[in-house]
Write an enzyme that holds these catalytic residues in place. Structure first.
Site, PDB file in Angstrom:
ATOM      1  N   SER A   1     -10.001  -0.343   6.943  1.00  0.00           N
ATOM      2  CA  SER A   1      -9.426  -0.174   5.601  1.00  0.00           C
ATOM      3  C   SER A   1      -8.725  -1.393   5.010  1.00  0.00           C
ATOM      4  O   SER A   1      -8.340  -1.376   3.851  1.00  0.00           O
ATOM      5  CB  SER A   1      -8.454   1.009   5.591  1.00  0.00           C
ATOM      6  OG  SER A   1      -9.181   2.208   5.575  1.00  0.00           O
TER       7      SER A   1
ATOM      8  N   LYS B   1       0.850  -1.196   0.000  1.00  0.00           N
ATOM      9  CA  LYS B   1       0.000   0.000   0.000  1.00  0.00           C
ATOM     10  C   LYS B   1       0.886   1.247   0.000  1.00  0.00           C
ATOM     11  O   LYS B   1       1.917   1.277   0.677  1.00  0.00           O
ATOM     12  CB  LYS B   1      -0.911  -0.022   1.233  1.00  0.00           C
ATOM     13  CG  LYS B   1      -2.000   1.066   1.218  1.00  0.00           C
ATOM     14  CD  LYS B   1      -2.921   0.933   2.430  1.00  0.00           C
ATOM     15  CE  LYS B   1      -3.994   2.004   2.441  1.00  0.00           C
ATOM     16  NZ  LYS B   1      -4.874   1.903   3.625  1.00  0.00           N
TER      17      LYS B   1
ATOM     18  N   SER C   1      -9.775   1.996   2.713  1.00  0.00           N
ATOM     19  CA  SER C   1      -8.863   2.716   1.850  1.00  0.00           C
ATOM     20  C   SER C   1      -7.852   1.823   1.113  1.00  0.00           C
ATOM     21  O   SER C   1      -7.266   2.272   0.132  1.00  0.00           O
ATOM     22  CB  SER C   1      -8.103   3.747   2.683  1.00  0.00           C
ATOM     23  OG  SER C   1      -7.282   3.104   3.630  1.00  0.00           O
TER      24      SER C   1
END
Lengths: 470, 483, 97
Positions: B173, B74, B149
């Site tokens: 997330s 990420k 996210s």
């Protein structure tokens, strides 16, 4: 003159004398090349997290103990949020909820009267970066960013310039002696903000804060200037506004920096990256045991030992000399203090040196004191010998031999000199016999001169009187 | 078509150790796929670095279970020499010079980083649509969100572009996009994995975790990521453990709880049915399932808004155009701040910073923030009580399946409500795991949320793996042929 | 629909140091109000603990020894710094506080 009473409260920031910073592991290194003592924590890099320096916690704890504070054993930190280029994270980590120490006090003495200045709290925080300003740009050096600070906040307990200055002098003395901070105002390792208000009665007036004053004597001047300014406003029917000012050393007046923002805009909240932790009683006791003798205790001890007030003052005001004195005083405190605050200190001052730069050490100074006390060396010889000790070192006995400073204690050798002086000074001998004591001193002097200062004065004195009374 | 990347880590490991394939084969396949992918799952790919690393690994020790396996990271986790953008214009050109703690762990385990995944800007959002680089797509239906996210990470794993991705989870997330994309996502116990090098959103909530195709893979990856970090004061000092160790054990006698709020009317009925049928399955296999109440679950969104936005407003103050990142032309410090932040941040981030700043200003700090921390404590205590009686708590991960891109964009509250079921876990610092348990009538994945007591991830993997085996779902997205 | 006043929007924008254009102010008047209405619910929550939970890290805090040092060469920072002169970081002149 004025029928207004001044009320003063002081906030002091001191940089702690640690090896590394408060929340990062870079060096706390004053004077290093710009941005050479930084890492990702100091520059608030994305992803960086704070660490907590145990050494700094212990020094702050020591300070709180010395200031007679109640200790908050639960240590936690808060964020004080504001934007400024010298504050890399956009917040300062500080202690808002639980300062490490609260409700303490410091004793000061002004004009012979003891007075208690109450400490509201002492808390740990971190310093900001240093900035240099030019016309349209500023330049940032983050070496100071994150240096451990303690802030000491008093109650509004002081009412004169002298009290304020005495408080600051005392605070500095304590922190320097306990090795907490250098407290060098010229280097910024001690900084004062002074809150001043005036009032005709017991109610408190509106206060202003004067920031970052450069020296303790300037604090006095700033309080005078600010109270006069406030008085003029009030006398002309004006009102005092709560505001932040700074002291202009040159014009000796305070200048407006900003009007205080209404309310608290620092958006304090608990620092989530540092879990709270407890200081144990063992840790407190261990810090307590590290506290050395502090100036008040030293002063009264020296008085008891018979050291004169001037020497005490000189010793206490120079921590290095004082701790040297502590180590060598045992044999004869009075002689030792005279030597240290006299010839030794003036030699250091004249040559801009400190004790660590010279060869004089505990052993040879003690040896010297012993000789002086036993009258095995004359004061004239001391004057010659001390500079040699300081420059070259060595032991006293050897130097005395090397420079022909041998004491003549041999009775027969001295008797010869005594007889010679008596025979060449019949008038003085007469004067003595007629009861004039001054004559004895004169004869003593002549004998010492004749022996080139090498005669043992005690023996000479004995022999001279015996011979004269024959 | 997948040659290897649809295989499990265990299968890949055997191929690698036996020498049948080399790490390079996996890397080449990954790049062949991701270069032809229209999922917009990556912000930055690092082919040269990955190929170089694959070659270096050829002669390295192969004993690590994760040796030679490609992984996507990420883009809010710092990678040395590879730009780390947080999907923001603010950090569009930011290149860290130090790896995050987890990246060291990834490298130590012999994994190969193939790129940085798309996400909501600064991890703020539940759809990944706040990304400066456009939203990643859901491999099950490319007109739908991948969730957020960590939407890019979920999309990568579900789209079989890489077998493993790392996500971060502040209020769901990892688990919510895992649920939307039909994969396994673990948010470990707070403190399990060091946050050093994770660009902070809500410091007391953030946690990194693995996203994989199946439960066993997930436990293997977690094994490699944990460990004490003296440079994160919230890092746990526990001894290493094998998170796969309970997998395959009988679930007989396990005590499971389902909070009533988790199966209330806020949850889509198809999802509720799926969860309840899993409950039946568990009972049939000797577990007990009770319905209980946990305090303040219904206030999770409010708590999250206050705590996460408050912390974020402070955490993002460092983006000021002075030391790194975007810097607007300006003639004064005030202008530098206001313009840099206005131009560098997107609208969701700005809104959250503004609300967070307001919540902490003046007396608000006490009325909102302190109160929220008290409610948070109360919620945590209620969880503690429940875990005295139960092994695990389960429920749905999300209230709906993944919805269409662009849907609900005009409602600034929707993005918070998407995470209503997963936020409590972050509040209490508990571990939470999503596993796929079925599909709705549109064949969009449905996820089960397994919540464990602190540091009991192994137990969660045991239950998750059991359910996974029993349901034996076909979780492979139909692949398009790029040839 | 209820809105924040323009002044309220400007106040929070100032707190956050974010410039807002006229168009944006209008949007924020609505969207910020929605969020602020949401968080208002916290005031109605009862049955809560006295204590706060700041972080769910319960293993205490391991302090660092003052002897551990780790400095980074400043040259590593340079490529990310928007404006620097020599080893100083440059910003528009700070109003000297």
């Amino acid at each position: 003159m004025s029928n207004y009473k001044k009320t003063v409260g002081i906030e002091v920031h001191c940089e702690l004398k640690t090896k590394t910073k408060m929340f990062s592991n870079t060096l706390n290194n004053y004077g290093a090349k710009e941005n050479s003592q930084v890492n990702t924590i100091d520059l608030a890099y994305p992803g960086s997290l704070p660490l907590v320096n145990k050494g700094a916690i212990n020094l702050a704890l020591k300070a709180a103990l010395i200031l007679n504070c109640k200790i908050n054993k639960l240590v936690c930190f808060d964020r004080k949020n504001y934007f400024y280029p010298d504050l890399p994270k956009g917040y300062q980590i500080t202690q808002a909820r639980h300062p490490i120490g609260v409700d303490g006090y410091v004793m000061i003495n002004v004009g012979g009267i003891d007075k208690k200045v109450r400490i509201h709290d002492i808390h740990i925080e971190e310093d900001t970066a240093k900035s240099i300003h030019q016309t349209d740009k500023s330049y940032l050096d983050f070496n100071r960013s994150g240096v451990p600070l303690i802030e000491i906040v008093t109650e509004a307990d002081m009412h004169t310039e002298e009290e304020a200055m005495a408080y600051l002098t005392k605070l500095r003395e304590l922190f320097v002696y306990a090795d907490i901070s250098d407290c060098k105002m010229e280097e910024g390792s001690m900084r004062c903000d002074v809150n001043v208000s005036i009032s005709k009665d017991d109610t408190l007036g509106v206060r202003t804060e004067t920031k970052n004053i450069g020296s303790i004597s300037s604090v006095g001047k700033a309080i005078t200037a600010e109270s006069i300014r406030q008085e003029e406003i009030l006398e002309n029917g004006g009102v005092i506004v709560e505001e932040t000012r700074r002291f202009d050393e040159k014009d000796c007046k305070t200048i407006l920096m900003r009007v205080k923002e209404t309310g608290n805009d620092y958006r304090y909240f608990p620092e989530p990256n540092i879990p709270e932790f407890e200081i144990t009683d063992d840790e407190i006791n261990s810090v307590k045991s590290e506290i050395p003798k502090l100036p008040d205790e030293l002063r009264s001890e020296y008085r008891t030992l018979g050291v004169n007030e001037n020497n005490i003052k000189t010793l206490i005001s120079n921590r290095e000399l004082c701790s040297f004195f502590e180590k060598v005083k045992e044999f004869d405190p009075i002689i030792t203090s005279n030597l240290i605050t006299g010839d030794i200190l003036s030699y250091l001052n004249k040559n801009n040196l400190s004790l660590k730069d010279i060869k004089l050490n505990e052993d040879n100074l003690k040896e010297l004191v012993k000789k002086i006390k036993n009258s095995e060396i004359s004061s004239k010889q001391v004057k010659t010998l001390l500079p040699i000790l300081m420059e070259k070192g060595g032991n006293v006995e050897d130097i005395m031999k090397e420079h022909g400073m041998v004491q003549i204690s041999d009775d027969s050798a001295l008797q010869t000199i005594v007889d010679k002086v008596i025979s060449t000074n019949p008038e003085s001998v007469n004067d003595y016999k007629n009861g004039k004591d001054r004559a004895l001193k004169y004869l003593m002097g002549q004998i010492m001169k004749e022996s080139r200062g090498q005669a043992n004065p005690v023996t000479v004195n004995k022999l001279l009187i015996e011979t004269l009374n024959k | 078509m997948s040659k290897y990347l649809d295989l499990s880590i265990r299968e890949l490991h055997e191929l690698l150790v036996s020498g049948k394939i080399k790490p390079k084969d996996l890397v080449l396949e990954a790049f062949d796929k991701l270069e032809n992918s229209d999922l917009n799952a990556f912000i930055t790919v690092c082919k040269d670095e990955a190929l170089k690393r694959a070659e270096e690994l050829e002669n390295a020790d192969k004993s690590s279970m994760l040796y030679g396996i490609p992984i996507a990271i990420k883009d809010n986790i710092n990678t040395k020499g590879i730009r780390t953008t947080c999907a923001s214009h603010m950090l569009e050109n930011f290149v860290p010079f130090e790896d995050a703690f987890v990246i060291d762990k990834v490298n130590e385990a012999g994994m190969i980083i193939v790129g940085k995944t798309n996400m909501d800007e600064f991890a703020m959002g539940s759809t990944s649509q706040t990304s400066y680089f456009g939203a990643p797509k859901n491999p099950w239906d490319k007109t739908r969100i991948a969730g957020g996210s960590s939407g890019g990470s979920a999309s990568v794993v579900a789209g079989l572009l890489a077998p493993i991705a790392l996500g971060s989870d502040t209020g769901g997330s990892i688990r919510q996009p895992a649920s939307y994309c039909g994969i396994v996502g673990m948010k470990p116990t707070y403190g399990r994995i060091s946050r050093r090098g994770l660009i902070a959103f809500g410091s007391s909530l953030d946690q990194i975790g693995p996203m994989t195709k199946n439960v066993y893979d997930n436990a293997l990856v977690l094994n490699s990521l944990v460990g004490y970090d003296e440079f994160d004061l919230t890092s746990s000092n526990r001894e290493a453990e094998d998170f796969t160790r309970l997998i395959g054990e009988d679930i007989k006698g396990m005590k499971i709880a389902v909070p009533n709020y988790f199966i209330s009317d806020i949850v889509d009925s198809e999802i509720k049915e799926n969860v309840l049928s899993v409950c039946e399955l568990l009972k049939e296999n000797g577990a007990t399932v009770d319905f209980i109440d946990i305090k303040h679950l219904e206030h999770a969104v409010t708590l999250y808004q206050i705590i996460a936005m408050g912390e974020a407003s402070s955490n993002l103050a460092r983006f000021d155009g002075v030391r790194f990142g975007y810097s607007a032309d300006s003639n004064s410090v005030d202008e530098l701040y206001a313009k840099t932040r206005a131009e560098g941040f997107g609208s969701e981030v700005k809104r959250r910073i503004m609300v967070g700043s307001y919540l902490l200003s003046g007396d608000n700090a006490k009325e909102y923030y302190t109160k929220a921390l008290q409610v948070r404590n109360s919620m945590k205590e209620s969880f503690d009580e429940a875990f005295k009686k139960y092994d695990l708590i389960i429920g749905p991960t999300t209230t709906t399946v993944a919805y269409h891109l662009g849907e609900g964009m005009d409602d600034v509250r929707k993005t918070f409500l998407d995470d209503v079921l997963v936020i409590p876990v972050n509040m209490a610092g508990l571990p939470g795991l999503n596993i796929p348990i079925g599909f709705n009538h549109e064949h969009m994945p449905i996820g089960l949320h397994i919540i464990g007591n602190r540091f009991e991830e192994a137990k969660m993997y045991k239950l998750g793996s059991f359910i996974e085996k029993e349901l034996n779902l076909d979780l492979k997205v139909k692949e398009e042929n790029h040839e | 629909m209820e809105k924040l006043s323009k002044e309220e929007v400007l106040h929070v924008a100032r707190l956050a140091r974010i410039a807002v254009s006229e168009d944006e102010i209008e949007k924020y008047q609505i969207s910020l109000k929605q969020l602020l209405d949401d968080v208002e619910k916290i005031k109605d929550i009862n049955d809560i603990s006295e204590d706060v939970l700041v972080t769910p890290a319960f293993e205490g805090c391991k302090l660092r020894s003052d002897d551990e040092v780790d400095t980074t060469d400043f040259s590593k920072f340079k490529s990310n710094i928007p404006h620097s002169v020599g080893d100083f970081i440059e910003v528009p002149v700070m109003i000297n506080e």
